[in-house]
Structures are given as structure tokens and as C-alpha cells.
Design a protein around this motif. Structure first.
Motif, short mmCIF file in Angstrom:
data_model
loop_
_atom_site.label_atom_id
_atom_site.label_comp_id
_atom_site.label_asym_id
_atom_site.label_seq_id
_atom_site.Cartn_x
_atom_site.Cartn_y
_atom_site.Cartn_z
N LEU A 112 -72.76 -21.54 -18.05
CA LEU A 112 -72.50 -21.71 -16.63
C LEU A 112 -73.45 -20.83 -15.82
O LEU A 112 -73.50 -19.61 -16.02
CB LEU A 112 -71.06 -21.33 -16.30
N VAL A 113 -74.20 -21.45 -14.93
CA VAL A 113 -75.13 -20.71 -14.07
C VAL A 113 -74.72 -20.94 -12.62
O VAL A 113 -74.69 -22.08 -12.15
CB VAL A 113 -76.58 -21.18 -14.27
N ARG A 114 -74.36 -19.86 -11.93
CA ARG A 114 -74.11 -20.01 -10.50
C ARG A 114 -75.46 -20.01 -9.79
O ARG A 114 -76.36 -19.23 -10.12
CB ARG A 114 -73.22 -18.89 -9.96
N ARG A 120 -85.53 -15.39 -13.13
CA ARG A 120 -85.29 -14.42 -14.20
C ARG A 120 -84.45 -15.02 -15.32
O ARG A 120 -84.48 -14.52 -16.45
CB ARG A 120 -84.57 -13.18 -13.64
N LEU A 121 -83.68 -16.06 -15.01
CA LEU A 121 -82.85 -16.68 -16.04
C LEU A 121 -83.61 -17.66 -16.91
O LEU A 121 -83.09 -18.10 -17.94
CB LEU A 121 -81.66 -17.39 -15.38
N ALA A 122 -84.83 -18.01 -16.52
CA ALA A 122 -85.59 -19.02 -17.27
C ALA A 122 -85.75 -18.67 -18.75
O ALA A 122 -85.54 -19.53 -19.62
CB ALA A 122 -86.94 -19.26 -16.61
N PRO A 123 -86.11 -17.42 -19.10
CA PRO A 123 -86.24 -17.10 -20.53
C PRO A 123 -84.94 -17.23 -21.30
O PRO A 123 -84.93 -17.57 -22.49
CB PRO A 123 -86.73 -15.64 -20.52
N VAL A 124 -83.82 -16.96 -20.63
CA VAL A 124 -82.52 -17.06 -21.28
C VAL A 124 -82.23 -18.51 -21.65
O VAL A 124 -81.83 -18.83 -22.77
CB VAL A 124 -81.41 -16.51 -20.37
N LEU A 125 -82.44 -19.40 -20.69
CA LEU A 125 -82.17 -20.82 -20.95
C LEU A 125 -83.17 -21.40 -21.94
O LEU A 125 -82.82 -22.25 -22.77
CB LEU A 125 -82.20 -21.60 -19.65
N LEU A 175 -85.72 -24.03 -11.31
CA LEU A 175 -86.34 -22.71 -11.48
C LEU A 175 -86.00 -22.07 -12.82
O LEU A 175 -86.79 -21.26 -13.34
CB LEU A 175 -85.91 -21.78 -10.34
N ILE A 176 -84.84 -22.41 -13.39
CA ILE A 176 -84.50 -21.81 -14.69
C ILE A 176 -85.04 -22.65 -15.84
O ILE A 176 -84.80 -22.33 -17.00
CB ILE A 176 -82.99 -21.59 -14.84
N ALA A 208 -79.09 -10.53 -18.31
CA ALA A 208 -79.18 -11.65 -19.25
C ALA A 208 -80.59 -11.78 -19.80
O ALA A 208 -80.78 -12.02 -20.99
CB ALA A 208 -78.77 -12.95 -18.55
N ALA A 209 -81.59 -11.60 -18.94
CA ALA A 209 -82.98 -11.71 -19.38
C ALA A 209 -83.34 -10.58 -20.35
O ALA A 209 -84.02 -10.81 -21.35
CB ALA A 209 -83.91 -11.68 -18.18
N ALA A 210 -82.88 -9.36 -20.07
CA ALA A 210 -83.16 -8.23 -20.94
C ALA A 210 -82.52 -8.43 -22.31
O ALA A 210 -83.11 -8.12 -23.34
CB ALA A 210 -82.67 -6.94 -20.31
N SER A 211 -81.30 -8.97 -22.32
CA SER A 211 -80.61 -9.23 -23.58
C SER A 211 -81.34 -10.31 -24.39
O SER A 211 -81.49 -10.18 -25.61
CB SER A 211 -79.18 -9.68 -23.30
N ALA A 212 -81.82 -11.34 -23.72
CA ALA A 212 -82.55 -12.40 -24.40
C ALA A 212 -83.84 -11.87 -25.00
O ALA A 212 -84.24 -12.24 -26.10
CB ALA A 212 -82.85 -13.55 -23.43
N ALA A 213 -84.53 -10.97 -24.26
CA ALA A 213 -85.78 -10.38 -24.74
C ALA A 213 -85.53 -9.51 -25.96
O ALA A 213 -86.32 -9.49 -26.91
CB ALA A 213 -86.44 -9.59 -23.63
#
Length: 206
Positions: free
Chosen positions: A6-8, A38-43, A65-66, A199-204
Motif C-alpha cells: 500500500l502506497v499513500r 524515493r520509493l521507486a527502488p523499493v517497488l 514516479l515510483i 523504506a528506501a534505506a531498508s531496501a538498499a
């Protein structure tokens, strides 16, 4: 089984100032667009097999954008129709209705195009969304780009709770990510209201 991601949508001027935006198509601010990017890498790392978005421009642009591909709009993902309270802040509404609470007191009808919705009507819409996406989860993650109050109702219904139980969940910030999944075949909230930078830092790190 996959998870519901879920992305707001990103920040708008109305969300920044606390104005209720149900069916008004308020554009995102530059800060909102930045958070969405910033959410793009996560998705990208999650690689959802399907993606759906509210028809609102702020949600459609967030989905772009994501980096979501082949996104389908779903009218049932529109935000709660706030009726006559559209564009007002909670403080303004409470000045006219002391002690007002959206979850308990609902909204009043507005002008043409803003009839307003009860929490039960919003619940019926998210039930329709869940009926459509649940079968897809057998193949992997599914992403939904949506709105704050609608997300809370959807999470409550995912857990098998009445729609008004969404009041028990913290209102998700703009540009945040949450996940719904299962544990031992029971529906659970995996993550909730995770800011884009976190979220982006966790994905990285993964």
C-alpha cells in the motif's frame, strides 16, 4: 503468497495543511513528488505482479514516479467522499460540530459531485477491491496506490474487522509504504506507515 503493498500518494497542499480531500483532484507538491521518487527502488526490488491506483491525479502520478508499470485505475480506490466537509480542516468542522469524529459521526451531503459516504459505503468499496486482488496474490505482490482514510478501512477489512475499525490504525503519512500479508494463514499487517526514506534505506540494505 504475495503481499499487498500500500502506497499513500505524495503530499499535496491540502494534505500538508490538514484539509479533507476526498474527490477534489489536488496536485502534489514538489516535496510530494520527491518522496514518491524515493520509493521507486523499493517497488523495483519487490517487483509487484500487478498494480492498481485511485483515479485521482495525485495517485496516478505517484504510481508513475515510483516506477509501477501497467498500472490499472480502480474507481473503488478513490478516497472517502467527505461530502459537505470537502476542503475543510478538522478544526473547522469541529467548530460547527463540537466533538465531531469522522468515524463515529460521518459527513453531511455537499454540493453536486460530493454526496458524501458513510463508513459502511467505503467498506463496501474496499471489499470489492480486496475481492479482485486476493486471487492475484497467489502469484506475487500486488501494489495499490491510494489515500489515507481509504487505506485504514482497507486494512481493517483485510484483518476481517468492521470498516469502522480503521479508526484504530494511525493515519498513514503521505508518501509512505505499508504492507498487508498473512502469517500461519491469518491476515496480518506486515508494516505500517513507513516513510519513503526509511523504506528506501531498508531496501538498499537488503
Amino acid at each position: 503468497m504475495g503481499e499487498l503493498i500500500l502506497v499513500r500518494h505524495g503530499e499535496t497542499e491540502w494534505s500538508r495543511t490538514g484539509r479533507y480531500a476526498g474527490r477534489t483532484d489536488v496536485p502534489m507538491t514538489e516535496a510530494g513528488r520527491t518522496a514518491a521518487r524515493r520509493l521507486a527502488p523499493v517497488l523495483s526490488a519487490r517487483r509487484p505482479i500487478a498494480a492498481f491506483t485511485s483515479p485521482a491525479g495525485r495517485a496516478v502520478q505517484t504510481a508513475s514516479l515510483i516506477g509501477l508499470a501497467e498500472v490499472r485505475t480502480d474507481a473503488d480506490l478513490w478516497e472517502w467522499d467527505y461530502g459537505g466537509y470537502e476542503g475543510l480542516t478538522e478544526q473547522q468542522i469541529s467548530a460547527a460540530r463540537p466533538g465531531w469524529n469522522l468515524w463515529h459521526d460521518g459527513v453531511v451531503p455537499g454540493e453536486a459531485g460530493y454526496p458524501g459516504e458513510s463508513v459502511a459505503q467505503v467498506g463496501a468499496r474496499v471489499d470489492a477491491v480486496l475481492d479482485r486482488v486476493r486471487p492475484l496474490l497467489a502469484g506475487g505482490d500486488v501494489a495499490l496506490v491510494l489515500h489515507g482514510h481509504l487505506q485504514r478501512v482497507l486494512a481493517a477489512r483485510w484483518l476481517g474487522l468492521p470498516p469502522e475499525a480503521g479508526r484504530l490504525l494511525r493515519h498513514p503519512g503521505t508518501g509512505t509504504l505499508s504492507t498487508l500479508g498473512t502469517e500461519h494463514d491469518e491476515p496480518v499487517i506486515g508494516t505500517w506507515n513507513v516513510p519513503a526514506a526509511v523504506a528506501a534505506a531498508s531496501a538498499a540494505a537488503d
